[in-house]
Design a protein around this motif. Structure first.
Motif, PDB file in Angstrom:
ATOM      1  N   MET A 213       0.828  -1.203   0.000  1.00 55.82           N
ATOM      2  CA  MET A 213       0.000   0.000   0.000  1.00 55.82           C
ATOM      3  C   MET A 213       0.868   1.260   0.000  1.00 55.82           C
ATOM      4  N   ILE A 214       1.914   1.270   0.842  1.00 50.57           N
ATOM      5  CA  ILE A 214       2.794   2.434   0.896  1.00 50.57           C
ATOM      6  C   ILE A 214       3.480   2.643  -0.446  1.00 50.57           C
ATOM      7  N   GLN A 215       3.930   1.562  -1.065  1.00 47.42           N
ATOM      8  CA  GLN A 215       4.581   1.673  -2.366  1.00 47.42           C
ATOM      9  C   GLN A 215       3.615   2.196  -3.421  1.00 47.42           C
ATOM     10  N   THR A 216       2.358   1.768  -3.335  1.00 43.50           N
ATOM     11  CA  THR A 216       1.357   2.232  -4.292  1.00 43.50           C
ATOM     12  C   THR A 216       1.116   3.733  -4.140  1.00 43.50           C
ATOM     13  N   PHE A 217       1.017   4.184  -2.918  1.00 44.09           N
ATOM     14  CA  PHE A 217       0.800   5.612  -2.675  1.00 44.09           C
ATOM     15  C   PHE A 217       2.004   6.444  -3.111  1.00 44.09           C
ATOM     16  N   THR A 218       3.189   6.024  -2.715  1.00 42.36           N
ATOM     17  CA  THR A 218       4.364   6.840  -3.019  1.00 42.36           C
ATOM     18  C   THR A 218       4.639   6.928  -4.515  1.00 42.36           C
ATOM     19  N   SER A 219       4.304   5.884  -5.244  1.00 38.24           N
ATOM     20  CA  SER A 219       4.508   5.923  -6.694  1.00 38.24           C
ATOM     21  C   SER A 219       3.438   6.738  -7.403  1.00 38.24           C
ATOM     22  N   SER A 220       2.290   6.929  -6.739  1.00 40.65           N
ATOM     23  CA  SER A 220       1.184   7.661  -7.358  1.00 40.65           C
ATOM     24  C   SER A 220       1.087   9.100  -6.860  1.00 40.65           C
ATOM     25  N   CYS A 221       1.847   9.445  -5.829  1.00 42.84           N
ATOM     26  CA  CYS A 221       1.751  10.782  -5.224  1.00 42.84           C
ATOM     27  C   CYS A 221       3.135  11.426  -5.164  1.00 42.84           C
ATOM     28  N   PRO A 222       3.669  11.862  -6.296  1.00 46.17           N
ATOM     29  CA  PRO A 222       5.035  12.405  -6.305  1.00 46.17           C
ATOM     30  C   PRO A 222       5.188  13.740  -5.578  1.00 46.17           C
ATOM     31  N   LEU A 223       4.079  14.441  -5.316  1.00 40.48           N
ATOM     32  CA  LEU A 223       4.132  15.761  -4.699  1.00 40.48           C
ATOM     33  C   LEU A 223       3.856  15.731  -3.191  1.00 40.48           C
ATOM     34  N   ILE A 224       3.780  14.559  -2.617  1.00 41.34           N
ATOM     35  CA  ILE A 224       3.414  14.458  -1.213  1.00 41.34           C
ATOM     36  C   ILE A 224       4.458  15.150  -0.328  1.00 41.34           C
ATOM     37  N   GLU A 225       3.955  15.918   0.656  1.00 41.25           N
ATOM     38  CA  GLU A 225       4.815  16.686   1.555  1.00 41.25           C
ATOM     39  C   GLU A 225       4.785  16.149   2.983  1.00 41.25           C
ATOM     40  N   SER A 226       3.670  15.553   3.398  1.00 44.21           N
ATOM     41  CA  SER A 226       3.529  15.077   4.769  1.00 44.21           C
ATOM     42  C   SER A 226       2.875  13.708   4.777  1.00 44.21           C
ATOM     43  N   LEU A 227       3.467  12.784   5.532  1.00 40.07           N
ATOM     44  CA  LEU A 227       2.936  11.427   5.671  1.00 40.07           C
ATOM     45  C   LEU A 227       2.831  11.092   7.147  1.00 40.07           C
ATOM     46  N   GLU A 228       1.630  10.683   7.579  1.00 38.13           N
ATOM     47  CA  GLU A 228       1.422  10.299   8.978  1.00 38.13           C
ATOM     48  C   GLU A 228       0.713   8.960   9.038  1.00 38.13           C
ATOM     49  N   LEU A 229       1.295   8.030   9.770  1.00 41.09           N
ATOM     50  CA  LEU A 229       0.704   6.725  10.023  1.00 41.09           C
ATOM     51  C   LEU A 229       0.567   6.571  11.532  1.00 41.09           C
ATOM     52  N   SER A 230      -0.656   6.412  12.002  1.00 41.02           N
ATOM     53  CA  SER A 230      -0.903   6.353  13.438  1.00 41.02           C
ATOM     54  C   SER A 230      -1.759   5.133  13.778  1.00 41.02           C
ATOM     55  N   SER A 231      -1.271   4.322  14.708  1.00 40.28           N
ATOM     56  CA  SER A 231      -1.983   3.122  15.170  1.00 40.28           C
ATOM     57  C   SER A 231      -2.399   2.235  14.006  1.00 40.28           C
ATOM     58  N   CYS A 232      -1.513   2.107  13.034  1.00 37.48           N
ATOM     59  CA  CYS A 232      -1.792   1.257  11.877  1.00 37.48           C
ATOM     60  C   CYS A 232      -1.218  -0.135  12.105  1.00 37.48           C
ATOM     61  N   ARG A 233      -1.847  -1.119  11.502  1.00 38.73           N
ATOM     62  CA  ARG A 233      -1.462  -2.517  11.662  1.00 38.73           C
ATOM     63  C   ARG A 233      -0.998  -3.096  10.332  1.00 38.73           C
ATOM     64  N   GLY A 234      -0.085  -4.074  10.424  1.00 42.43           N
ATOM     65  CA  GLY A 234       0.331  -4.804   9.238  1.00 42.43           C
ATOM     66  C   GLY A 234       1.590  -4.299   8.567  1.00 42.43           C
ATOM     67  N   LEU A 235       2.206  -3.249   9.086  1.00 41.63           N
ATOM     68  CA  LEU A 235       3.386  -2.667   8.443  1.00 41.63           C
ATOM     69  C   LEU A 235       4.642  -3.127   9.171  1.00 41.63           C
ATOM     70  N   ASN A 236       5.490  -3.902   8.484  1.00 45.69           N
ATOM     71  CA  ASN A 236       6.740  -4.369   9.071  1.00 45.69           C
ATOM     72  C   ASN A 236       7.917  -3.471   8.726  1.00 45.69           C
ATOM     73  N   SER A 237       7.884  -2.899   7.537  1.00 45.60           N
ATOM     74  CA  SER A 237       8.969  -2.009   7.126  1.00 45.60           C
ATOM     75  C   SER A 237       8.390  -0.849   6.333  1.00 45.60           C
ATOM     76  N   LEU A 238       9.019   0.309   6.490  1.00 42.78           N
ATOM     77  CA  LEU A 238       8.600   1.511   5.771  1.00 42.78           C
ATOM     78  C   LEU A 238       9.796   2.039   4.992  1.00 42.78           C
ATOM     79  N   CYS A 239       9.664   2.051   3.674  1.00 48.67           N
ATOM     80  CA  CYS A 239      10.726   2.533   2.802  1.00 48.67           C
ATOM     81  C   CYS A 239      10.178   3.656   1.930  1.00 48.67           C
TER      82      CYS A 239
END
Length: 604
Positions: free
Chosen positions: A253-279
């Protein structure tokens, strides 16, 4: 041009049935008599028994608007829309009955803020439990009608915010799908959704939202993105801010968002489940802020975005998390670490790789017993809730502000080259400290250039003492209170800020003021707080209230009456200032018998 907040207050008065344009609004404010003896001592004033004198605070709007012209309605439409944006939509819609002009303003209003949270919405509208279902239907119909009007008109929607808790997901889903379809067709720019339903079922975001090119800000809580079905249709080409809370998020999901949102300035993940690594790849050139809070199971964080400015991580789990910020070491200015698993080696390695950090926040470093912070660029340091035997060596010649709090028993510090320090806030408990430690603390504080601006607050059981701006920090008398283990705050904050800080946490029975000059201004502040509480006594729109709402009054007392036991450490501590040129006033505080609620350490 009117100040927006002033215009907002006039607007609310009009909606509530008042007419400030045609008649003056007389605002009443009371005042108390203060008598000072010739030698400067404060007489006893009993605010419970003495009726306050009334003082008029009169603003005659008929004089201000001598031509009796409704000038607020003549403001440009964007300014009125900005004023209305401070109101919930259900309140903003009431303005359309004022005149044809206001009806037109509402019809083009581009902001929708709806909230149906049962604990607050029903209380606000005085709805009984037996009538809850009917009220829910009315709320859903109100939202539906408001949005359908936009579908007919050629006006876009700037913001759509929906915070809703509903008992049945099956009943809510058709409504939510229609609303989101309407707002996306009206080119919504900011979408904020918090959806809560009974049971474990989660609302699935319709595919039409994932294909909305107009969205700049996307905030989702407790929703299902359902990206497996919507693969390839994410088109957030303009997305600047992404916030996901209490959701299932994985690497794909993170890879899908980052590849589709090249202008993103702020990313917040709070109390999310299922994420082992964030790149986060280097292609995110605009990314300047990353917030990771309570993402249990997160083991690896790799950020290669070259322009990252602020990184925040709160890892309260027992799983260690490896953090790699090498690629953004030159750009990083603010680093916030809340980790109970970070070791001393990991911390020192991270600090060595981020030399440009100007603001450093450290919390819950329970696995660290000694840390060294050496930086030429660090300007602000916050060190809180760390292990009770943590020793901090701080070599920061350009440090301007420090907050050091230890909720355990021991506080150890050693500031080197901190000559430019201007703001200090130390909080600790007295137990286990000997007189040598107090001597060291006094030497440290008096070495600061602006040490004369420090105030000392002592919280002992139900007694509070505030020593305002003492030129000579008489810390040694504190040693007499070691057995009582009070909490001590040494701060450069103003008297007002200190009172807010103390009274927001608990309601003491007594408050003692110690100052080199007259305590009159401090008494005036407390009195003004009482008056402010009286002026807003009818405001029941929100359950959250500050301490002013609960303060019923105060009475100036003789120090002899504070403690029946004349040998008590607290009384001896206060009397220790009688031998020097300090003003000392004791106040007995009266608090209203109102039920209180505590949330995140704040009293309501």
């Amino acid at each position: 041009m009117l100040n927006p907040l002033t215009a907002l207050s006039l607007l609310i008065s009009s909606v509530m049935g008042e007419n400030p344009w045609c008649k003056g609004v007389q605002l009443k404010k009371t005042m108390v008599q203060r008598q000072l003896e010739s030698d400067g001592e404060v007489n006893v004033i009993n605010m419970k028994r003495r009726k306050w004198l009334k003082r008029e605070r009169f603003m005659n709007f008929s004089d201000v608007y001598s031509d009796k012209v409704d000038r607020i309605s003549q403001l440009p439409e964007p300014i009125i829309h900005h004023i209305l944006s401070f109101l919930p939509t259900e309140d903003a819609v009431c303005t359309n009955v004022l005149s044809k002009t206001w009806y037109s303003m509402w019809s083009t209003f581009p902001v929708f803020d709806f909230s149906l949270v049962e604990g607050t919405y029903f209380d606000k509208h005085g709805i009984e439990d037996w009538d809850a279902e009917t009220s829910k239907d009315e709320f859903l119909s109100f939202v539906e009608e408001s949005l359908r009007r936009r579908l007919v008109q050629e006006f876009n929607i700037d913001k759509f915010q929906m915070h809703i808790i509903f008992s049945s997901l099956k009943s809510l889903t058709p409504w939510m799908d229609r609303w989101l379809t309407i707002v996306t067709e009206r080119n919504v720019k900011e979408l904020d959704l918090i959806v809560g339903c009974g049971g474990t079922r989660i609302y699935s975001l319709p595919a039409v939202v994932l294909g909305a090119k107009s969205i700049y800000v996307l905030r989702l809580s407790n929703c299902n993105l359902n990206l497996n079905v919507a693969d390839g249709i994410i088109k957030f080409s303009q997305l600047r801010e992404l916030q996901l809370r209490e959701m299932h998020v994985d690497e794909w999901m993170i890879q899908t968002f980052t590849s589709s949102c090249p202008l993103i300035e702020s990313l917040e993940l709070s109390s999310c489940r299922g994420l082992n690594s964030l790149c986060l790849p280097s292609s995110l050139l605009q990314l300047c802020k990353v917030v990771l809070s309570g993402c249990y199971g997160l083991k690896i964080v790799l950020i290669e975005a070259p322009n990252l400015i602020h990184f925040y991580i709160r890892n309260a789990s027992s799983v260690p998390c490896e953090i790699n910020l090498v690629a953004c070491s030159k750009s990083l200015r603010k680093l916030s670490l809340l980790s109970s698993t970070m070791t001393e080696e990991e911390f020192q390695n991270l600090m060595s790789l981020t030399p440009s950090v100007e603001v450093l926040e450290l919390y819950y470093l329970n696995r660290c017993s000694r840390i060294m912070i050496s930086s030429q660029n660090l300007k602000r340091l916050i060190l809180k809730a760390c292990k009770k035997w943590l020793v901090a060596e701080i070599d920061t010649p350009n440090l301007l502000s420090v907050e050091h709090t230890c909720y355990q028993r021991y506080l150890s510090f050693n500031y080197i080259n901190a000559a430019h320090l201007r703001e200090v806030d130390l909080e600790f408990c007295l137990a286990s400290h000997d007189i040598g430690w107090f001597t060291k603390l006094k030497e440290l504080l008096t070495s600061f250039t602006h040490s004369e601006n420090f105030s000392v607050v002592v919280l002992c059981s139900k007694n509070v003492s505030i020593h305002a701006k003492l030129r000579e920090l008489l810390l040694l008398p504190l040693y007499t209170l070691v057995d009582l283990n009070p909490q001590v705050i040494i701060s450069s904050k103003t008297f007002t800020e200190l009172v807010d800080r103390v009274f927001a946490r608990f309601h003491p029975d007594t408050l003692s003021l110690v100052s080199m000059c007259s305590c009159r201004k401090h008494l005036e502040f407390l009195y003004e707080s009482l008056v402010e509480q009286e002026d807003h006594r009818g405001d029941s729109g929100s359950r959250r209230k500050d301490w002013r709402h609960f303060l019923g009054g105060f009475e100036i007392e003789n120090l002899e009456g504070i403690e029946e036991n004349r040998t008590s450490p607290w009384r001896a501590f206060l009397n220790s200032y009688s031998t020097v040129a300090y003003w000392t006033v004791a106040l007995k505080l009266e608090w209203k018998c109102t039920k209180t609620y505590k949330s995140r350490g704040v009293m309501y």
